[in-house]
Write an enzyme that holds these catalytic residues in place. Structure first.
Site, PDB file in Angstrom:
ATOM      1  N   CYS A   1      51.829  20.581   3.941  1.00 53.57           N
ATOM      2  CA  CYS A   1      50.794  21.597   3.808  1.00 53.57           C
ATOM      3  C   CYS A   1      51.094  22.402   2.556  1.00 53.57           C
ATOM      4  CB  CYS A   1      50.815  22.505   5.030  1.00 53.57           C
ATOM      5  SG  CYS A   1      49.623  23.843   4.923  1.00 53.57           S
TER       6      CYS A   1
ATOM      7  N   HIS B   1      50.194  25.516  10.081  1.00 52.62           N
ATOM      8  CA  HIS B   1      49.200  26.590  10.120  1.00 52.62           C
ATOM      9  C   HIS B   1      49.526  27.629  11.191  1.00 52.62           C
ATOM     10  CE1 HIS B   1      45.867  24.196   7.792  1.00 52.62           C
ATOM     11  NE2 HIS B   1      47.010  24.276   7.137  1.00 52.62           N
TER      12      HIS B   1
ATOM     13  N   TYR C   1      46.908  31.644   8.197  1.00 54.56           N
ATOM     14  CA  TYR C   1      46.093  31.277   9.362  1.00 54.56           C
ATOM     15  C   TYR C   1      46.359  32.154  10.582  1.00 54.56           C
ATOM     16  CZ  TYR C   1      44.308  27.169   6.967  1.00 54.56           C
ATOM     17  OH  TYR C   1      43.654  26.341   6.087  1.00 54.56           O
TER      18      TYR C   1
END
Ligand code: NAD
Ligand code: G6P
Ligand code: MN
Length: 434
Positions: A169, A199, A252
């Site tokens: 990510c 996340h 997030y």
């Protein structure tokens, strides 16, 4: 030379990947790159694939970019397989965002009901890819970018029984790029430790003397750009709460720590016909990018790609591959088997953690037990994800309902069930298991 296969090669991110490989050619001597897509992505593949070849032709290196719709042909004897596909393309993402929102729930690519459905569509495909890899390139590494990257990577290990996989990510990369200067340091003067799941991770930072400087960064973040991705609306965390944690949450976490405000923002922006959902905005950016890629004189990554949330993605992907290939033992944040690094979660489950990446893969760095509040969140989220994965593999409706019920962004009840049923119908074409 190294053979790289990229599944979902028609993605607008492909030039980003090429740039990362060109930059690292000396330590990662690539021979050939195979970009794989499907019939629906054929045009995109041709446009961005031709552009990718131009990038190599403008470099000092002799690398051939092959374009194909035949995944099995591409996978033969691959050394590294990277995945960046989106089942159902952006139209499916619009549904993931729009349908929950129309019932007053967060509609997001990797979170809430939308994230669950992206997992339902994607997990069967990644498991098919793993079966092909067992046959055609049993020694290859799978480098997964496909979202929801945590669940997809975990499913590869748990259901695909394939351990040579790392999930990536760009969010940790963005944090490490933006934060050091807030306290007048450079990245190599700091030690970053990340832990959690994709996340949904937190991080702490120390200086080279071992002093915890997390609090200092937190204070500065409130007056500066915090380096969160372009796709996340910047509602600040409550300062008191973050100081109490003494950890920096990922962007997030806003959906969980400020659900009310994030939802209100989405209702306003996504329902404004002049703006639209994030996927609708991205469609616009994507169309602009592909116009640029068609230009036969363009042979480098255009600036406009930074409008996408996944900016700098190659810094994670290409550095991970180079670190495995050249046994560099670099610190990279990856989704990998926990093995005790996060003692609040089982050892055999995939977590997103700081790790040293070398020829043997990832060696996760011990983070230690989390404080009660974060431990509670993490365990709920991880178990929610496991239910989602099992539902994705079995097509079991009751498990899907269970996943909806424990997901913190989905208020339980009749409405939740209606959202589930509506999404099942909307995505029917991509959900043969249900
Ligand atoms: P996109 O909509 O451009 O899709 C990429 C390509 O995948 C398309 O060309 C499509 O035709 C192809 N595709 C669809 N189904 C396929 C299949 N079964 N086999 C092979 N190819 C297939 O997507 P995008 O916006 O470029 O994003 C690609 C993926 O990467 C998404 O899953 C996205 O969530 C993810 N992503 C992850 C990160 C991260 O931080 N991990 C960052 C950026 C993007
Ligand atoms: C972030 C995330 C990715 C996500 C992307 C969305 O950086 O790390 O996992 O897919 O942004 O960006 P987009 O431009 O598609 O909204
Ligand atoms: Mn991500």
């Amino acid at each position: 030379g190294v053979k790289i296969v990229t599944i979902g090669g028609g993605s607008s991110y492909t030039p980003e990947l090429m740039e990362g490989f060109i930059k690292r050619y000396d330590e990662l001597p690539i021979r050939e790159i195979w970009l794989v897509d499907i019939e629906d992505g054929k045009e995109k593949l041709e446009t961005v694939g031709t552009m990718a070849q131009r990038m190599w032709d403008a470099s000092p290196y002799d690398v051939k970019v092959h374009l194909t719709l035949d995944r099995r042909e591409a996978l033969k004897d691959a050394d590294f397989v990277t995945t960046q596909f989106r089942v159902g393309l952006l139209d499916a993402r619009i549904k993931d965002e729009r349908i929950p929102l129309s019932y007053g729930m967060v509609g997001q690519e990797t979170n809430g009901a939308g994230g669950i459905f992206k997992a339902f569509r994607t997990i069967p495909v990644i498991l098919d890819i793993v079966e092909d890899m067992k046959e055609l390139c049993p020694n290859a590494w799978l480098i997964n970018f496909t979202n929801p990257a945590g669940m997809v990577t975990d499913a590869v290990v748990r259901y695909g029984k394939w351990d040579k996989v790392l999930g990536l990510c760009n969010v940790p990369v963005g944090a490490m790029m933006a934060e050091p200067e807030l306290i007048g340091k450079t990245l190599d003067e700091l030690v970053y430790s990340f832990a959690g799941i994709n996340h949904f991770h937190w991080h702490r930072v120390r200086d080279l003397q071992g002093n915890d400087v997390t609090g200092e960064i937190i204070e500065k973040m409130y007056s500066n750009d915090s380096g969160i991705p372009a796709n996340i609306h910047d509602i600040p965390f409550f300062l008191d709460q973050v100081k109490q944690m003494n950890m920096i949450p990922c962007g997030y976490h806003r959906y969980y720590y400020r659900t009310e405000e994030m939802l209100n923002h989405m209702l306003e922006e996504y329902n404004d016909p002049a703006v639209g959902t994030r996927a609708q905005q991205v469609k616009q950016t994507e169309a602009e990018l592909f116009e640029l890629y068609k230009d036969p004189n363009l042979d480098h990554k255009p600036e406009q790609l930074s409008k996408r949330g996944g900016a700098h993605y190659s810094d994670a992907a290409c550095e991970t591959i180079a670190s495995i290939y050249a046994n560099k033992n670099t610190h990279i944040v990856v989704s990998t088997k926990n093995n005790g690094a996060v003692p609040d979660l089982p050892a055999d489950t995939v977590v997103e953690v700081s790790a040293y990446i070398g020829a043997a893969g990832a060696r996760p760095i011990a983070f230690g037990e989390l404080p009660a509040a974060e431990k509670g969140w993490l365990q709920v989220m991880k178990n929610m994800e496991q239910v989602v994965e099992e539902a994705a593999v079995t097509g079991n409706y009751a498990l899907a309902l269970q996943a909806f019920t424990i997901n913190p962004l989905i208020p339980s009840g009749e409405t939740a069930k209606r959202v589930l049923d509506e999404l099942l119908i909307a995505h029917k074409k991509y959900l043969p298991q249900f």
